[in-house]
Motif scaffolding. Structure first.
Motif, mmCIF file in Angstrom:
data_model
loop_
_atom_site.group_PDB
_atom_site.id
_atom_site.type_symbol
_atom_site.label_atom_id
_atom_site.label_comp_id
_atom_site.label_asym_id
_atom_site.label_seq_id
_atom_site.Cartn_x
_atom_site.Cartn_y
_atom_site.Cartn_z
ATOM 1 N N PHE B 8 0.823 -1.204 0.000
ATOM 2 C CA PHE B 8 0.000 0.000 0.000
ATOM 3 C C PHE B 8 0.859 1.257 0.000
ATOM 4 O O PHE B 8 0.591 2.206 -0.731
ATOM 5 C CB PHE B 8 -0.930 0.013 1.213
ATOM 6 C CG PHE B 8 -1.903 -1.118 1.219
ATOM 7 C CD1 PHE B 8 -3.116 -1.006 0.566
ATOM 8 C CD2 PHE B 8 -1.597 -2.306 1.859
ATOM 9 C CE1 PHE B 8 -4.018 -2.051 0.563
ATOM 10 C CE2 PHE B 8 -2.493 -3.354 1.862
ATOM 11 C CZ PHE B 8 -3.696 -3.233 1.212
ATOM 12 N N PHE B 75 1.065 -6.695 -6.929
ATOM 13 C CA PHE B 75 -0.321 -6.274 -7.087
ATOM 14 C C PHE B 75 -1.295 -7.163 -6.314
ATOM 15 O O PHE B 75 -2.396 -6.746 -5.993
ATOM 16 C CB PHE B 75 -0.708 -6.282 -8.568
ATOM 17 C CG PHE B 75 0.001 -5.241 -9.380
ATOM 18 C CD1 PHE B 75 -0.563 -3.987 -9.571
ATOM 19 C CD2 PHE B 75 1.247 -5.495 -9.933
ATOM 20 C CE1 PHE B 75 0.093 -3.020 -10.316
ATOM 21 C CE2 PHE B 75 1.908 -4.515 -10.675
ATOM 22 C CZ PHE B 75 1.332 -3.286 -10.871
ATOM 23 N N LEU B 78 -2.762 -5.995 -2.875
ATOM 24 C CA LEU B 78 -3.736 -4.925 -3.078
ATOM 25 C C LEU B 78 -5.059 -5.507 -3.562
ATOM 26 O O LEU B 78 -6.125 -5.200 -3.038
ATOM 27 C CB LEU B 78 -3.210 -3.943 -4.116
ATOM 28 C CG LEU B 78 -1.860 -3.306 -3.824
ATOM 29 C CD1 LEU B 78 -1.455 -2.380 -4.954
ATOM 30 C CD2 LEU B 78 -1.908 -2.545 -2.511
ATOM 31 N N GLN B 79 -4.923 -6.355 -4.553
ATOM 32 C CA GLN B 79 -6.095 -7.019 -5.135
ATOM 33 C C GLN B 79 -6.953 -7.678 -4.057
ATOM 34 O O GLN B 79 -8.170 -7.497 -3.998
ATOM 35 C CB GLN B 79 -5.593 -8.080 -6.110
ATOM 36 C CG GLN B 79 -6.687 -8.804 -6.846
ATOM 37 C CD GLN B 79 -6.961 -8.108 -8.156
ATOM 38 O OE1 GLN B 79 -6.058 -7.886 -8.935
ATOM 39 N NE2 GLN B 79 -8.212 -7.762 -8.388
ATOM 40 N N TRP B 81 -7.075 -7.174 -0.865
ATOM 41 C CA TRP B 81 -7.675 -6.216 0.046
ATOM 42 C C TRP B 81 -8.925 -5.600 -0.584
ATOM 43 O O TRP B 81 -9.989 -5.541 0.031
ATOM 44 C CB TRP B 81 -6.648 -5.129 0.382
ATOM 45 C CG TRP B 81 -7.069 -4.207 1.475
ATOM 46 C CD1 TRP B 81 -6.988 -4.441 2.816
ATOM 47 C CD2 TRP B 81 -7.629 -2.903 1.319
ATOM 48 N NE1 TRP B 81 -7.453 -3.349 3.499
ATOM 49 C CE2 TRP B 81 -7.850 -2.393 2.606
ATOM 50 C CE3 TRP B 81 -7.943 -2.114 0.211
ATOM 51 C CZ2 TRP B 81 -8.381 -1.140 2.835
ATOM 52 C CZ3 TRP B 81 -8.481 -0.862 0.435
ATOM 53 C CH2 TRP B 81 -8.690 -0.378 1.730
ATOM 54 N N ILE B 82 -8.773 -5.167 -1.814
ATOM 55 C CA ILE B 82 -9.911 -4.599 -2.546
ATOM 56 C C ILE B 82 -11.046 -5.616 -2.645
ATOM 57 O O ILE B 82 -12.214 -5.284 -2.453
ATOM 58 C CB ILE B 82 -9.476 -4.156 -3.962
ATOM 59 C CG1 ILE B 82 -8.535 -2.968 -3.895
ATOM 60 C CG2 ILE B 82 -10.684 -3.829 -4.831
ATOM 61 C CD1 ILE B 82 -9.207 -1.648 -3.635
ATOM 62 N N TYR B 84 -11.895 -7.970 -0.690
ATOM 63 C CA TYR B 84 -12.630 -8.096 0.564
ATOM 64 C C TYR B 84 -13.760 -7.079 0.631
ATOM 65 O O TYR B 84 -14.901 -7.420 0.962
ATOM 66 C CB TYR B 84 -11.684 -7.924 1.754
ATOM 67 C CG TYR B 84 -12.405 -7.832 3.081
ATOM 68 C CD1 TYR B 84 -12.808 -8.976 3.752
ATOM 69 C CD2 TYR B 84 -12.697 -6.595 3.640
ATOM 70 C CE1 TYR B 84 -13.487 -8.899 4.956
ATOM 71 C CE2 TYR B 84 -13.375 -6.503 4.850
ATOM 72 C CZ TYR B 84 -13.764 -7.655 5.501
ATOM 73 O OH TYR B 84 -14.433 -7.571 6.684
ATOM 74 N N PHE B 85 -13.431 -5.818 0.308
ATOM 75 C CA PHE B 85 -14.445 -4.769 0.413
ATOM 76 C C PHE B 85 -15.444 -4.840 -0.739
ATOM 77 O O PHE B 85 -16.609 -4.487 -0.574
ATOM 78 C CB PHE B 85 -13.773 -3.400 0.497
ATOM 79 C CG PHE B 85 -13.112 -3.166 1.824
ATOM 80 C CD1 PHE B 85 -13.857 -2.766 2.916
ATOM 81 C CD2 PHE B 85 -11.758 -3.385 1.992
ATOM 82 C CE1 PHE B 85 -13.267 -2.575 4.152
ATOM 83 C CE2 PHE B 85 -11.145 -3.191 3.229
ATOM 84 C CZ PHE B 85 -11.913 -2.788 4.308
ATOM 85 N N ASP B 86 -14.964 -5.315 -1.869
ATOM 86 C CA ASP B 86 -15.864 -5.601 -2.982
ATOM 87 C C ASP B 86 -16.986 -6.522 -2.539
ATOM 88 O O ASP B 86 -18.162 -6.266 -2.800
ATOM 89 C CB ASP B 86 -15.070 -6.303 -4.081
ATOM 90 C CG ASP B 86 -15.090 -5.498 -5.356
ATOM 91 O OD1 ASP B 86 -15.370 -4.295 -5.266
ATOM 92 O OD2 ASP B 86 -14.834 -6.076 -6.420
ATOM 93 N N PHE B 88 -17.941 -7.017 0.436
ATOM 94 C CA PHE B 88 -18.756 -6.290 1.410
ATOM 95 C C PHE B 88 -19.881 -5.518 0.720
ATOM 96 O O PHE B 88 -21.040 -5.601 1.106
ATOM 97 C CB PHE B 88 -17.862 -5.334 2.201
ATOM 98 C CG PHE B 88 -18.622 -4.389 3.084
ATOM 99 C CD1 PHE B 88 -19.129 -4.812 4.303
ATOM 100 C CD2 PHE B 88 -18.833 -3.071 2.686
ATOM 101 C CE1 PHE B 88 -19.832 -3.942 5.111
ATOM 102 C CE2 PHE B 88 -19.538 -2.191 3.495
ATOM 103 C CZ PHE B 88 -20.032 -2.629 4.711
ATOM 104 N N TRP B 89 -19.541 -4.805 -0.357
ATOM 105 C CA TRP B 89 -20.552 -4.005 -1.046
ATOM 106 C C TRP B 89 -21.566 -4.890 -1.748
ATOM 107 O O TRP B 89 -22.763 -4.617 -1.730
ATOM 108 C CB TRP B 89 -19.894 -3.071 -2.062
ATOM 109 C CG TRP B 89 -18.959 -2.095 -1.443
ATOM 110 C CD1 TRP B 89 -17.624 -1.976 -1.658
ATOM 111 C CD2 TRP B 89 -19.282 -1.091 -0.471
ATOM 112 N NE1 TRP B 89 -17.098 -0.974 -0.884
ATOM 113 C CE2 TRP B 89 -18.080 -0.416 -0.142
ATOM 114 C CE3 TRP B 89 -20.466 -0.700 0.157
ATOM 115 C CZ2 TRP B 89 -18.046 0.625 0.781
ATOM 116 C CZ3 TRP B 89 -20.415 0.335 1.083
ATOM 117 C CH2 TRP B 89 -19.225 0.985 1.394
ATOM 118 N N LYS B 92 -23.940 -6.183 0.738
ATOM 119 C CA LYS B 92 -24.852 -5.143 1.177
ATOM 120 C C LYS B 92 -25.971 -4.958 0.170
ATOM 121 O O LYS B 92 -27.133 -4.810 0.525
ATOM 122 C CB LYS B 92 -24.071 -3.836 1.335
ATOM 123 C CG LYS B 92 -24.736 -2.879 2.271
ATOM 124 C CD LYS B 92 -23.792 -1.777 2.688
ATOM 125 C CE LYS B 92 -24.468 -0.893 3.722
ATOM 126 N NZ LYS B 92 -23.600 0.198 4.175
#
Lengths: 106, 106
Positions: B8, B75, B78-79, B81-82, B84-86, B88-89, B92
């Motif tokens: 990061f 990369f 980073l991938q 980590w992203i 994980y939140f992907d 999450f959305w 939701k």
DNA sequence: TAATTAAGTAACTTTTAGGTTACGCAAAGA
DNA sequence: TCTTTGCGTAACCTAAAAGTTACTTAATTA
């Protein structure tokens, strides 16, 4: 304060990443967040402001409390950047496959 | 030099991101990279070393030249980590859909 | 072989991110 | 209304990131 960060700088800090992680479990007040960190509350406040400015969280004021929730905006820039390089690797792989196919036809 | 960065931090620097961008077009020597930046060559060298240490590029020595190429390793963190939140959305969104469907059945 | 070129190293300076303490303010409770 | 609680701001300090100049080394070329 005059600090203006880009999305990459914002998630470069481990504490801020941990905050996003925590907020992905549940929305929290500033003090709620602070409980998870070994630093002064003003320091927490700074991080929260940076996350908010960057669009990684939103804040709802309820009386004297401030409730922080995850927000997608900030993640988008990162996503797009990653996507670009993702395509780069995919493309590279495709070229390699084409090359192998051509070889096998000879 | 004793600098050790995480993935990061590495991409938090605009110059390093630009380097990765340039290398996605074509592999380059150190001086080739340097031409695109308004900074001293030692500064370029430092950035290149950081990118290399982080697994974002690899370097092939050809005589006195050093050729830099993109490398996927860096990369990946980073991938993930992203991602994980992907999720999450997405999750939701799914919950929201379920809620709407339930409402419409009433 | 002398000069040039590509790049790294060392030592230093500057800038800034991230932390602190001290203080202020408004909402909530006693 | 006085006190406590939740939070922000201001001023400051420290560590480290990012840059510099000066020098070295090794490969290439004239």
């Amino acid at each position: 304060m005059n600090q203006s960060f880009n999305a990459f700088q914002i998630v470069a800090d481990p504490s801020r990443r941990q905050m996003l992680q925590l907020l992905s479990q549940d929305s929290m007040t500033i003090n709620g967040l602070a409980e998870h960190f070994d630093m002064s509350r003003p320091a927490i406040s700074k991080h929260v402001r940076i996350l908010n400015d960057g669009g990684f969280i939103s804040i709802q004021d309820k009386g004297r409390e401030r409730h922080c929730t995850l927000k997608q905006d900030g993640f988008n820039e990162l996503q797009q950047w990653i996507d670009y390089f993702d395509k780069f690797w995919l493309n590279k792989l495709k070229k390699l496959e084409t090359l192998i196919n051509q070889k096998s036809k000879q």
